[in-house]
Design an enzyme around this catalytic site. Structure first.
Site, PDB file in Angstrom:
ATOM      1  N   TYR A   1       0.808  -1.220   0.000  1.00 16.47           N
ATOM      2  CA  TYR A   1       0.000   0.000   0.000  1.00 16.47           C
ATOM      3  C   TYR A   1       0.842   1.271   0.000  1.00 16.47           C
ATOM      4  O   TYR A   1       0.374   2.330  -0.407  1.00 16.47           O
ATOM      5  CB  TYR A   1      -0.941   0.011   1.211  1.00 16.47           C
ATOM      6  CG  TYR A   1      -2.030  -1.035   1.166  1.00 16.47           C
ATOM      7  CD1 TYR A   1      -2.098  -1.986   0.151  1.00 16.47           C
ATOM      8  CD2 TYR A   1      -2.999  -1.082   2.150  1.00 16.47           C
ATOM      9  CE1 TYR A   1      -3.090  -2.938   0.120  1.00 16.47           C
ATOM     10  CE2 TYR A   1      -4.004  -2.040   2.126  1.00 16.47           C
ATOM     11  CZ  TYR A   1      -4.042  -2.965   1.111  1.00 16.47           C
ATOM     12  OH  TYR A   1      -5.032  -3.912   1.081  1.00 16.47           O
TER      13      TYR A   1
ATOM     14  N   LYS B   1       3.758 -15.216   3.897  1.00 17.57           N
ATOM     15  CA  LYS B   1       3.839 -16.089   2.715  1.00 17.57           C
ATOM     16  C   LYS B   1       5.319 -16.364   2.456  1.00 17.57           C
ATOM     17  O   LYS B   1       5.860 -16.099   1.374  1.00 17.57           O
ATOM     18  CB  LYS B   1       3.156 -15.417   1.514  1.00 17.57           C
ATOM     19  CG  LYS B   1       2.908 -16.356   0.334  1.00 17.57           C
ATOM     20  CD  LYS B   1       1.983 -17.518   0.657  1.00 17.57           C
ATOM     21  CE  LYS B   1       1.726 -18.349  -0.602  1.00 17.57           C
ATOM     22  NZ  LYS B   1       1.030 -19.613  -0.287  1.00 17.57           N
TER      23      LYS B   1
ATOM     24  N   ASP C   1      -2.624 -18.264   3.061  1.00 17.00           N
ATOM     25  CA  ASP C   1      -3.701 -19.049   2.472  1.00 17.00           C
ATOM     26  C   ASP C   1      -4.211 -20.100   3.451  1.00 17.00           C
ATOM     27  O   ASP C   1      -5.423 -20.320   3.578  1.00 17.00           O
ATOM     28  CB  ASP C   1      -3.257 -19.691   1.152  1.00 17.00           C
ATOM     29  CG  ASP C   1      -1.876 -20.323   1.217  1.00 17.00           C
ATOM     30  OD1 ASP C   1      -1.176 -20.139   2.221  1.00 17.00           O
ATOM     31  OD2 ASP C   1      -1.508 -21.008   0.236  1.00 17.00           O
TER      32      ASP C   1
ATOM     33  N   ASP D   1      -5.590  -6.590   5.903  1.00 15.78           N
ATOM     34  CA  ASP D   1      -6.790  -5.993   5.317  1.00 15.78           C
ATOM     35  C   ASP D   1      -7.780  -7.079   4.908  1.00 15.78           C
ATOM     36  O   ASP D   1      -8.979  -7.022   5.196  1.00 15.78           O
ATOM     37  CB  ASP D   1      -6.381  -5.145   4.105  1.00 15.78           C
ATOM     38  CG  ASP D   1      -7.475  -4.199   3.647  1.00 15.78           C
ATOM     39  OD1 ASP D   1      -8.554  -4.176   4.259  1.00 15.78           O
ATOM     40  OD2 ASP D   1      -7.245  -3.476   2.666  1.00 15.78           O
TER      41      ASP D   1
ATOM     42  N   ASP E   1     -11.476  -8.530   7.107  1.00 19.63           N
ATOM     43  CA  ASP E   1     -12.807  -8.571   6.496  1.00 19.63           C
ATOM     44  C   ASP E   1     -13.378  -9.980   6.548  1.00 19.63           C
ATOM     45  O   ASP E   1     -14.580 -10.171   6.783  1.00 19.63           O
ATOM     46  CB  ASP E   1     -12.746  -8.084   5.049  1.00 19.63           C
ATOM     47  CG  ASP E   1     -12.747  -6.560   4.943  1.00 19.63           C
ATOM     48  OD1 ASP E   1     -12.404  -5.916   5.955  1.00 19.63           O
ATOM     49  OD2 ASP E   1     -13.079  -6.034   3.878  1.00 19.63           O
TER      50      ASP E   1
END
Length: 370
Positions: free
Chosen positions: A141, A191, A223, A247, A251
């Site tokens: 970001y 990751k 994942d 982020d 959610d």
């Protein structure tokens, strides 16, 4: 205590839910003997409409000089075709950076009264109480360079994921310190099998973890963590992760516990904390009086806890929300089809009434005298 707040209500349903959060904070202030001072400024699309700047200088100055910042939401489809620096979201990213708010705390709690709202079976989601600690000022970001280049039809886009050791260490320490006040477990999500950033992340987090022998540290690929968040949500305590993964996972956690409208957040680490509900501006329901204000109200509780260190007052708000839900009060996003619902204002009223009742009860009176 003087509670000096800058309120940036923003776009869409932001002004509606923020007003209810302020109303609840006013009741808290009156009940516990605090003075609430609010300064209202524009951000996001609301600021672009007035000044063609998603974070005007006077808004930033007010935020930096306050005790805490309460944000509603940013984002509007009216600005979707604007260049990146003139989109509403650019104002929020700049504000986080200017405030030095590198640690984003996102609780995801399954309230007992909302078990039926989760898409998961009650026995799977029951007892879920997760705190996601998201690094907020690094990663994709904010990384440079970033660009879209080339002729139409053959353009290439570039974003850069970048993290330094000091950035990773400081967010890791936040997670470990918070875990000490909870169930003493940290799951670091990365990751590392693919990304160099994640390999460095895992190395630094492991090193920091050695300073907290009383906290159990585990690592998980993002994942796999996403899968486990659905299969065994109640087994998570503190999730530590980088900006984009946080982020997404926060959610997902909102869906697990019954909806984004319930989720609060705190962005801390710098001199002034920023507090906002996790949900977006929801322009499709703006102005209809049906938005869920509980995420904003619970963000107010986090504001009291982290910026002003008022734990009793924060717990009072959280208990009021739980009591209102247990009494069957619901906004439209929380009810099953055909059942009655409360408006945004009506739900805010219920929470304010519950806060007043709880704050004037016998136990609170004893605490005040003590």
């Amino acid at each position: 205590m003087l509670l000096n707040l800058t309120v940036v209500a923003g776009d869409g349903i932001g002004p509606e839910v923020t007003e209810e959060a302020i109303r609840v904070l006013e009741v808290v202030g009156g009940s516990f003997g605090h003075d609430l001072k609010t300064t209202r400024k524009n951000i996001g699309g609301a600021a672009l409409t007035v000044s063609n700047d998603p974070l005007p200088p006077d808004t930033l100055a007010a935020c930096l000089s306050s005790g805490a910042v309460l944000l509603g939401a940013v984002g509007s489809p009216a600005f979707d075709k604007n260049p990146g620096h003139l989109r509403p979201e650019a104002g929020l990213l700049r504000l986080r950076r200017e405030l030095g708010a590198y640690a984003n705390l996102r609780p995801a709690v399954c309230f007992p009264a909302l078990l039926e709202n989760s898409p998961l079976r009650a026995e799977v989601v029951k007892g879920t109480d997760i705190l996601i600690v998201r690094e907020l000022l690094g990663g994709l970001y904010f990384g440079q360079p970033r660009s879209i280049e080339g002729e139409a039809g053959s353009r290439q886009a570039l974003n850069t994921m970048r993290y330094g050791e000091s950035e990773i260490e400081r967010i890791a320490r936040v997670a470990f310190e918070l875990a000490r006040g909870r169930r003493r477990r940290v799951l670091s999500v990365d990751k590392a099998n693919v990304l160099e950033c994640s390999r460095l992340w895992r190395e630094v987090v492991s090193r920091v973890g050695a300073d907290y022998p009383d906290v159990k540290l585990a690592h998980q690929y993002v994942d796999s963590a996403a899968m486990l968040l659905v299969l065994k949500p109640a087994e998570f305590d503190v999730i530590l992760t980088e900006n984009m993964f946080g982020d997404i996972l926060s959610d997902q956690a909102g869906g697990v516990v019954g909806g984004l409208g319930m989720l609060a957040s705190a962005s801390i680490g710098g001199p002034v904390g920023l507090y906002e509900p996790v949900h977006g501006s929801a322009p499709d329901i703006a102005g209809k009086g049906i938005a869920n204000p509980l995420g904003a109200i619970l963000s107010g509780a986090m504001l009291l806890r982290h910026s002003f260190h008022l734990e009793r007052e924060a717990v009072c708000i959280e208990s009021a929300v739980q009591a209102a839900l247990a009494a069957g009060h619901r906004t439209r996003d929380l009810v099953k089809p055909g059942r009655p619902s409360l408006s945004t204002n009506e739900m805010g009223t219920k929470i304010a009434e519950s806060v007043h009742a709880l704050s004037t009860g016998p136990s609170t009176a004893r605490e005040k005298s003590a």
